[in-house]
Structures are given as C-alpha cells and as structure tokens.
Design a protein around this motif. Structure first.
Motif, PDB file in Angstrom:
ATOM      1  N   PRO A  40       5.653   2.880 -29.196  1.00 10.19           N
ATOM      2  CA  PRO A  40       4.478   2.968 -30.068  1.00 10.19           C
ATOM      3  C   PRO A  40       4.748   2.493 -31.483  1.00 10.19           C
ATOM      4  CG  PRO A  40       5.413   5.137 -29.712  1.00 10.19           C
ATOM      5  CD  PRO A  40       6.165   4.177 -28.828  1.00 10.19           C
ATOM      6  N   ARG A  41       6.000   2.294 -31.832  1.00  6.81           N
ATOM      7  CA  ARG A  41       6.339   1.816 -33.177  1.00  6.81           C
ATOM      8  C   ARG A  41       6.400   0.300 -33.262  1.00  6.81           C
ATOM      9  NH1 ARG A  41      11.252   5.875 -34.466  1.00  6.81           N
ATOM     10  NH2 ARG A  41      10.098   7.807 -34.245  1.00  6.81           N
ATOM     11  N   ARG A  43       4.131  -3.212 -32.592  1.00 10.32           N
ATOM     12  CA  ARG A  43       2.791  -3.737 -32.328  1.00 10.32           C
ATOM     13  C   ARG A  43       2.852  -5.260 -32.316  1.00 10.32           C
ATOM     14  NH1 ARG A  43      -1.848  -0.344 -33.810  1.00 10.32           N
ATOM     15  NH2 ARG A  43      -2.767  -1.662 -32.227  1.00 10.32           N
ATOM     16  N   THR A  44       2.023  -5.849 -31.481  1.00  8.95           N
ATOM     17  CA  THR A  44       1.869  -7.297 -31.448  1.00  8.95           C
ATOM     18  C   THR A  44       0.528  -7.623 -32.079  1.00  8.95           C
ATOM     19  OG1 THR A  44       3.198  -7.466 -29.450  1.00  8.95           O
ATOM     20  CG2 THR A  44       1.754  -9.325 -29.945  1.00  8.95           C
ATOM     21  N   TYR A  45       0.528  -8.593 -32.985  1.00  8.79           N
ATOM     22  CA  TYR A  45      -0.681  -8.999 -33.698  1.00  8.79           C
ATOM     23  C   TYR A  45      -0.994 -10.450 -33.370  1.00  8.79           C
ATOM     24  CZ  TYR A  45       0.141  -4.844 -36.586  1.00  8.79           C
ATOM     25  OH  TYR A  45       0.337  -3.563 -37.017  1.00  8.79           O
ATOM     26  N   VAL A  54       5.040  -9.939 -34.222  1.00 14.19           N
ATOM     27  CA  VAL A  54       5.433  -8.641 -33.693  1.00 14.19           C
ATOM     28  C   VAL A  54       6.009  -7.850 -34.855  1.00 14.19           C
ATOM     29  CG1 VAL A  54       6.945  -7.417 -32.088  1.00 14.19           C
ATOM     30  CG2 VAL A  54       5.889  -9.579 -31.406  1.00 14.19           C
ATOM     31  N   TYR A  57       8.122  -0.680 -36.659  1.00 10.62           N
ATOM     32  CA  TYR A  57       8.162   0.269 -37.769  1.00 10.62           C
ATOM     33  C   TYR A  57       9.209   1.333 -37.437  1.00 10.62           C
ATOM     34  CZ  TYR A  57       3.854  -2.239 -38.608  1.00 10.62           C
ATOM     35  OH  TYR A  57       2.924  -3.243 -38.801  1.00 10.62           O
ATOM     36  N   GLU A  97      -6.278  -1.483 -37.795  1.00 11.46           N
ATOM     37  CA  GLU A  97      -5.821  -2.366 -36.719  1.00 11.46           C
ATOM     38  C   GLU A  97      -5.600  -3.796 -37.198  1.00 11.46           C
ATOM     39  OE1 GLU A  97      -5.107  -1.322 -33.518  1.00 11.46           O
ATOM     40  OE2 GLU A  97      -5.419   0.655 -34.373  1.00 11.46           O
ATOM     41  N   THR A 119      -4.912  -9.346 -36.054  1.00 11.28           N
ATOM     42  CA  THR A 119      -5.477  -8.148 -35.432  1.00 11.28           C
ATOM     43  C   THR A 119      -4.505  -7.654 -34.373  1.00 11.28           C
ATOM     44  OG1 THR A 119      -7.713  -8.999 -35.767  1.00 11.28           O
ATOM     45  CG2 THR A 119      -7.460  -7.221 -34.179  1.00 11.28           C
ATOM     46  N   ALA A 120      -4.259  -6.353 -34.358  1.00 12.22           N
ATOM     47  CA  ALA A 120      -3.351  -5.758 -33.372  1.00 12.22           C
ATOM     48  C   ALA A 120      -3.907  -5.981 -31.976  1.00 12.22           C
ATOM     49  CB  ALA A 120      -3.169  -4.275 -33.650  1.00 12.22           C
ATOM     50  N   GLU A 121      -3.018  -6.307 -31.027  1.00 17.07           N
ATOM     51  CA  GLU A 121      -3.457  -6.469 -29.640  1.00 17.07           C
ATOM     52  C   GLU A 121      -4.060  -5.169 -29.149  1.00 17.07           C
ATOM     53  OE1 GLU A 121      -0.383  -7.823 -27.011  1.00 17.07           O
ATOM     54  OE2 GLU A 121      -0.779  -9.900 -27.516  1.00 17.07           O
ATOM     55  N   ALA A 123      -6.871  -4.085 -30.064  1.00 16.25           N
ATOM     56  CA  ALA A 123      -7.890  -3.664 -31.019  1.00 16.25           C
ATOM     57  C   ALA A 123      -9.087  -4.597 -30.903  1.00 16.25           C
ATOM     58  CB  ALA A 123      -7.338  -3.719 -32.444  1.00 16.25           C
TER      59      ALA A 123
END
Length: 131
Positions: A40-41, A43-45, A54, A57, A97, A119-121, A123
């Motif tokens: 969960p840390r 994210r792909t945008y 990518v 965090y 997002e 935009t985050a995948e 979302a």
C-alpha cells in the motif's frame, strides 16, 4: 491373499495426498487478478503526457519516485496542501489521488515549472468541463 489393513490404510493416505496436491495446483477461477498482497506504500501514476511514475513512500517524510527508469529519493517539505517532496531538481506534489512532477530551477523552493499532472492508478480521473 488380501492386503493387510495397514498397507491398505497407507495406500489410501498416499492416494488422498496426491489427489489433494493435484487439486491445490488447479487455478482458482474466482481469484482476483494482479498482486495478491500489493504494497500500500507504492502507487503507480499515469500522467497526462503518457509517462508512468511509480512512487513509494517508505516512511512519512520520504518519497522514492521512479521516473524514466531512475529512482529519486525526495524529502518532504512544507506545502500549503497535500504532500510535497523535493530533491535532485525535482518536485513531486501529491494531493489526494493526483500528483504533479515539476522541475525545480536553481534557487527555487517551489517549482515555477508547471510540470505535468498524474493520476494514481485505480483512481477516477478528474471530471472535465461539461459539454
């Protein structure tokens, strides 16, 4: 001559184990696609200019942004809203997002470059004007 009960029981156990293994190897048609335990840390945008970024965090003050096959470790800095990370001449600003990657010019603390929106995948994209 009839087989002994012990041999018969062992044979049945072996047959049962083999059958159970064969069933376990079959794919589950109801299993969801994608990673079973996604991090969960991370994210792909998807970005407006076609880029894919990518971002990971690893802790509350760090973003590791992979852009054009290079990972940049950016640090959290003050932001009016969202979370803003800078380093290596880049600014990664995340709000909900959405996110924006911009170039920081020498001496800038906030990028004047508009950069590009991402935009985050998974979302929903921001709604555009109604026609």
């Amino acid at each position: 001559m009839q087989p002994r009960p012990v041999k018969r029981a062992c044979s049945l156990v072996i047959v049962a184990l083999v059958a159970a293994g064969a069933c376990a190897a079959e794919p589950n048609p109801r299993a969801p696609g994608g990673a079973v335990n996604p991090n969960p840390r991370v994210r792909t945008y998807r970005c407006a200019n076609g880029q894919v970024i990518v971002a990971g965090y690893p802790d509350p003050t760090t973003a590791v942004v992979t852009y054009r096959d290079h990972a940049y470790t950016l640090k959290l800095v003050v932001a009016a809203s969202g979370a803003r990370y800078t380093g290596y001449g880049l600014q990664w600003w995340v709000k909900g997002e959405g996110a924006r990657l911009s170039a920081l010019k020498p001496g800038e603390s906030i990028a004047s470059d508009p950069g590009f929106a991402c935009t985050a995948e998974g979302a929903l994209p921001a709604a555009g004007p109604r026609t």
